[in-house]
Enzyme design. Structure first.
Site, PDB file in Angstrom:
ATOM      1  N   SER A   1      61.823  -3.984 -55.659  1.00 59.57           N
ATOM      2  CA  SER A   1      61.902  -5.098 -54.714  1.00 59.57           C
ATOM      3  C   SER A   1      62.584  -6.302 -55.384  1.00 59.57           C
ATOM      4  O   SER A   1      63.746  -6.187 -55.766  1.00 59.57           O
ATOM      5  CB  SER A   1      60.496  -5.408 -54.188  1.00 59.57           C
ATOM      6  OG  SER A   1      60.564  -6.195 -53.021  1.00 59.57           O
TER       7      SER A   1
ATOM      8  N   ASP B   1      59.278   1.698 -45.009  1.00 59.82           N
ATOM      9  CA  ASP B   1      59.095   0.416 -45.698  1.00 59.82           C
ATOM     10  C   ASP B   1      59.305  -0.708 -44.680  1.00 59.82           C
ATOM     11  O   ASP B   1      60.411  -0.898 -44.171  1.00 59.82           O
ATOM     12  CB  ASP B   1      60.128   0.350 -46.829  1.00 59.82           C
ATOM     13  CG  ASP B   1      60.025  -0.894 -47.681  1.00 59.82           C
ATOM     14  OD1 ASP B   1      59.535  -1.924 -47.178  1.00 59.82           O
ATOM     15  OD2 ASP B   1      60.448  -0.828 -48.846  1.00 59.82           O
TER      16      ASP B   1
ATOM     17  N   HIS C   1      56.553   0.488 -49.041  1.00 61.70           N
ATOM     18  CA  HIS C   1      57.037  -0.420 -50.100  1.00 61.70           C
ATOM     19  C   HIS C   1      56.083  -0.477 -51.294  1.00 61.70           C
ATOM     20  O   HIS C   1      56.306  -1.220 -52.231  1.00 61.70           O
ATOM     21  CB  HIS C   1      57.181  -1.820 -49.483  1.00 61.70           C
ATOM     22  CG  HIS C   1      58.050  -2.759 -50.263  1.00 61.70           C
ATOM     23  ND1 HIS C   1      59.408  -2.605 -50.388  1.00 61.70           N
ATOM     24  CD2 HIS C   1      57.758  -3.893 -50.971  1.00 61.70           C
ATOM     25  CE1 HIS C   1      59.915  -3.587 -51.117  1.00 61.70           C
ATOM     26  NE2 HIS C   1      58.931  -4.383 -51.496  1.00 61.70           N
TER      27      HIS C   1
END
Lengths: 273, 273
Positions: free
Chosen positions: A146, A220, A253
């Protein structure tokens, strides 16, 4: 420097240290995994950069990477995600300030006084970590998740002489164009010099061919607004940069996604180290 | 019952639920892993009982069991460690009260009103969990860590018709004789009926031969005062109970130790399910 933790896991050792950072002007923690190495073989070093709100322990406790890092005989360094402390600038929002340093050097008030994560990792922390390796083979890779996936792409592309391979899980690959990135860049950089920190611009400029692997989960929630790596992938392919993009149906995620695919990422880096 | 989380990991699904417990008279959460099962094979169910201060998420996020549970096609149920809530009795100490239910039925004030974890798990939660299994093969095993290792030994030995195998990481195997156990038993049970909850007494009485596996780390700080399974192992051997005891040099009491040996424990249970 103080050793806070040293725990055996899958034959190797998960360590955690605290030190006083000169670059960031505050105490910092970081984690370091060292594989079992009875023959004192020369070991490569792979960096892991974590996402928003994380510190250096999320990856070490939740990613289950140690079995594979021990198997491949890789040292893994895990920095924190920002300077920390009561005297350090912060915001009331989880995606700006402490826990959200974005791995760059801030140029704007009030952030520029401590938020120099790029210099911290590449200079100060690198020296400390390499001094802790019993026998370093001078080979490095970088990966992250991320915000840390952004950090891995950005740092890897800016330093191709140093990092032999780059990988990312659900990276913020085009920060100039998404809310998380625009918010951070506006605060830390003002209106200027965004290009030099954006992986899409960097890969267009790059003449290096550092291999890149990206894994993106198909479930996600952040994908549509913050991630959608298509612009980055397109830019990479246009500049004939070697890139693998794996879109994994059903994964989100979280560290459950990372845990599932971490072996594949470490195996990828192992080939180049 | 509410589904709080449903995340894909290593091909399977890590789920988390909340429900109103009639036995404990409070809302409770629990976690359940279901392996990928496209052929709708009949699946066994293995219970994981966590240690002091844990809830149902420590094991699901830190033990990296999902890859192996998916491989062996085992469902894994993970209860919380006590009743929870502002109106529920608690202490100011981390080893008594909320997060420290010891998997028994309390008989003493104020604990007896909610602290009925034994009945909760064996009756109420078992029904809920089994209803969530798409195709249950009627085979169950039980395992746990520290306080939950005690719980696994105690519940498994008291219910040999139900649990086909038992395993424990660093269990409080003789609670009547160690500080954690004596404190909990005194509070929850008063001065009586300790034997019926102590695995050493239970294994001496048992005529069943449920196979048991225990892993103990050699660098576990709690080993000398709270764990030292020798009394339990001795009692098991005297009653010719099948038991494997693995003393692993250098490993501590943490989830890093569990992560390292969880595959071995799931493989052990798989043989009997």
């Amino acid at each position: 420097m103080e050793l806070l933790e040293d725990v055996k896991v899958h034959g190797g050792f998960q360590k955690r240290y605290q030190h006083d950072s000169k670059v960031l002007e505050c105490p910092m923690t970081f984690s370091l995994f060292l594989p079992d190495n009875p023959q004192n073989e020369a070991l490569p070093l792979t960096w892991w950069l974590s996402g928003l709100t994380c510190n250096d322990q999320n990856f070490s406790t939740k990613a289950a990477f140690q079995e594979h890092a021990n198997y491949y005989k890789m040292a893994i360094a895990i920095p924190d995600t920002s300077p920390r402390g009561e005297s350090i600038a912060d915001s009331n929002e989880w995606d700006l300030g402490q826990g959200a340093g974005f791995y760059l050097n801030a140029s704007q008030e009030p952030w520029k006084h401590h938020y120099q994560m790029y210099d911290y990792i590449l200079e100060e922390l690198s020296k400390l970590v390499i001094d802790l390796l019993p026998n370093f083979n001078q080979q490095e890779a970088i990966m992250g998740h991320s915000m840390g996936g952004f950090g891995a792409l950005m740092i890897g592309l800016k330093n191709p002489e140093r990092f032999k391979s780059i990988s990312a899980f659900a990276p913020i690959s085009n920060p100039s164009q998404v809310p998380w990135g625009r918010k951070a860049f506006t605060a830390y950089l003002g209106e200027e010099s965004w290009d030099e920190w954006d992986p899409v611009y960097l890969i267009k400029q790059s003449t290096a061919t550092t291999p890149i692997l990206i894994t993106q989960g198909g479930a996600d929630n952040f994908y549509p607004e913050q991630l959608h790596e298509e612009t980055f992938i397109h830019a990479a392919k246009q500049s004939k940069h070697p890139i693998q993009y794996k879109y994994e149906e059903g994964y989100d995620h979280s560290y459950y996604m990372i845990q599932t695919f971490i072996k594949e990422h470490l195996s990828f880096h192992h080939k180049y180290l």
